[in-house]
Design a protein around this motif. Sequence first.
Motif, PDB file in Angstrom:
ATOM      1  N   ARG A  20       0.815  -1.223   0.000  1.00  0.00           N
ATOM      2  CA  ARG A  20       0.000   0.000   0.000  1.00  0.00           C
ATOM      3  C   ARG A  20       0.853   1.279   0.000  1.00  0.00           C
ATOM      4  NH1 ARG A  20      -5.413   1.394   1.558  1.00  0.00           N
ATOM      5  NH2 ARG A  20      -5.802  -0.669   2.463  1.00  0.00           N
ATOM      6  N   GLN A  25      -2.583   0.820  -2.986  1.00  0.00           N
ATOM      7  CA  GLN A  25      -3.621  -0.209  -3.066  1.00  0.00           C
ATOM      8  C   GLN A  25      -3.410  -1.246  -1.953  1.00  0.00           C
ATOM      9  OE1 GLN A  25      -6.075   0.232  -4.968  1.00  0.00           O
ATOM     10  NE2 GLN A  25      -5.260   1.775  -6.362  1.00  0.00           N
ATOM     11  N   PRO A  26      -4.502  -1.798  -1.421  1.00  0.00           N
ATOM     12  CA  PRO A  26      -4.382  -2.778  -0.332  1.00  0.00           C
ATOM     13  C   PRO A  26      -3.945  -4.144  -0.876  1.00  0.00           C
ATOM     14  CG  PRO A  26      -6.682  -2.539  -0.940  1.00  0.00           C
ATOM     15  CD  PRO A  26      -5.909  -1.549  -1.781  1.00  0.00           C
ATOM     16  N   ASP A 280     -13.720  -1.456  -6.080  1.00  0.00           N
ATOM     17  CA  ASP A 280     -13.932  -0.942  -4.729  1.00  0.00           C
ATOM     18  C   ASP A 280     -13.136  -1.825  -3.765  1.00  0.00           C
ATOM     19  OD1 ASP A 280     -14.785  -0.046  -2.285  1.00  0.00           O
ATOM     20  OD2 ASP A 280     -16.925  -0.224  -2.720  1.00  0.00           O
ATOM     21  N   THR A 281     -12.136  -1.255  -3.140  1.00  0.00           N
ATOM     22  CA  THR A 281     -11.250  -2.050  -2.280  1.00  0.00           C
ATOM     23  C   THR A 281     -11.528  -1.864  -0.791  1.00  0.00           C
ATOM     24  OG1 THR A 281      -9.580  -0.288  -2.346  1.00  0.00           O
ATOM     25  CG2 THR A 281      -9.421  -2.027  -4.012  1.00  0.00           C
ATOM     26  N   ARG A 282     -12.614  -1.198  -0.450  1.00  0.00           N
ATOM     27  CA  ARG A 282     -12.950  -1.054   0.963  1.00  0.00           C
ATOM     28  C   ARG A 282     -13.219  -2.430   1.571  1.00  0.00           C
ATOM     29  NH1 ARG A 282     -17.691   3.237   0.110  1.00  0.00           N
ATOM     30  NH2 ARG A 282     -17.950   1.799  -1.643  1.00  0.00           N
ATOM     31  N   ASP A 283     -12.559  -2.720   2.674  1.00  0.00           N
ATOM     32  CA  ASP A 283     -12.703  -3.992   3.393  1.00  0.00           C
ATOM     33  C   ASP A 283     -12.282  -5.194   2.547  1.00  0.00           C
ATOM     34  OD1 ASP A 283     -13.810  -2.632   5.639  1.00  0.00           O
ATOM     35  OD2 ASP A 283     -15.762  -2.617   4.630  1.00  0.00           O
ATOM     36  N   THR A 285      -9.512  -7.864   1.232  1.00  0.00           N
ATOM     37  CA  THR A 285      -8.220  -8.471   1.553  1.00  0.00           C
ATOM     38  C   THR A 285      -7.679  -9.131   0.299  1.00  0.00           C
ATOM     39  OG1 THR A 285      -8.849  -8.881   3.848  1.00  0.00           O
ATOM     40  CG2 THR A 285      -7.008 -10.159   2.984  1.00  0.00           C
ATOM     41  N   ALA A 333     -12.656   5.116  -8.405  1.00  0.00           N
ATOM     42  CA  ALA A 333     -12.801   4.195  -7.277  1.00  0.00           C
ATOM     43  C   ALA A 333     -14.213   3.633  -7.268  1.00  0.00           C
ATOM     44  CB  ALA A 333     -12.506   4.923  -5.962  1.00  0.00           C
ATOM     45  N   GLY A 334     -14.268   2.296  -7.098  1.00  0.00           N
ATOM     46  CA  GLY A 334     -15.559   1.647  -7.034  1.00  0.00           C
ATOM     47  C   GLY A 334     -16.170   1.346  -8.380  1.00  0.00           C
TER      48      GLY A 334
END
Length: 335
Positions: A20, A25-26, A280-283, A285, A333-334
């Motif tokens: 990151r 980015q996660p 969308d990378t919220r939450d 893994t 994003a998303g």
Amino acid sequence: MPVISRPYDFNEEQLYVDLRPMFGQPLFLKCEGFNFAGSIKLKAAIEMVESAEQEGLLHEDSIIVESSSGNLGVALSMIAASKGYQFLCVTDSRCNLPTRLMMEALGSEVRVISQEGHAGGFLGARLDYVRALCASDERYVWLSQYTNPGNWRAHYRRTAPAIARRFPALDVLFVGAGTTGTLMGCARFFREWHRPVRIVALDAVGSVSFGGEPGRRMIPGLGMSVRPPLLDETFVDEVIRVEEADTIRACHRMARKGFLFGGSTGTVVSGATRWLAAHDTRDLTAVALAPDLGERYLDTVYQRNWLHALYGESVLEEEGTPAAGELPQGLAAGS
């Protein structure tokens, strides 16, 4: 620290790099290059050799032979030296010089194919050469990484379970596609897991693994000039093809932060960060596999004269992956 007597008894499974800070980015990068063979290919190599021993295919006077672009050849050289076998690696002119020298230092014989075959490019020519060797002398034992189930079984038994233990909430796994042994082993494991995991394969532009026209590929490792016999596309959710220039930029971007990774890793990271930037990378893994380290690419991926001759002098000036906090043009994003 462990104490070992055989070089293949050590393999670091627990090391991840958080990308990151570099790419915004996660993404956790599982580092597979910390063993005496220097790559993820050690797992497949020992699985195939020990399966051949159990099946009675290998004897004291056997000569192991395999076609390899480099990393598997080094792994088999190390194992053969440790176990007392002879090993002959059939490679081609794209194999990095440090890799060839390493195999020879371990006592292996290396034969370099310099002309492409009529079908299947360099790989087709290498396979034809191996078949001719085996027909000429019964001492040759071809492990055939391209068809050997031990190739994918190694990752079903070891690589994927290690990821599952570390990331029980895994959502997306990015895996580079070469012989597709790593891809198929991990995909089969996570298909049976308690939660759905999206499997994204990373392939090089010019590879025909997932269809399309063959093209020039100068960085060894990922991609195939024939369809991989081990590949079952029903286990793959998505395929991302990566230009070699973007592979190079990802490698240099990580190197500027002190992480020297190989060409295969650059391809995986470039494609994975592109995918993440478009979702969308919220939450979320996400884990990617880094097959190798960068020392064997010092005279290619990290050598400016080589880069400029093949890709132009601007290859390192155009960032192919988004900077931290940025998205490529046309992506939101998303989306």
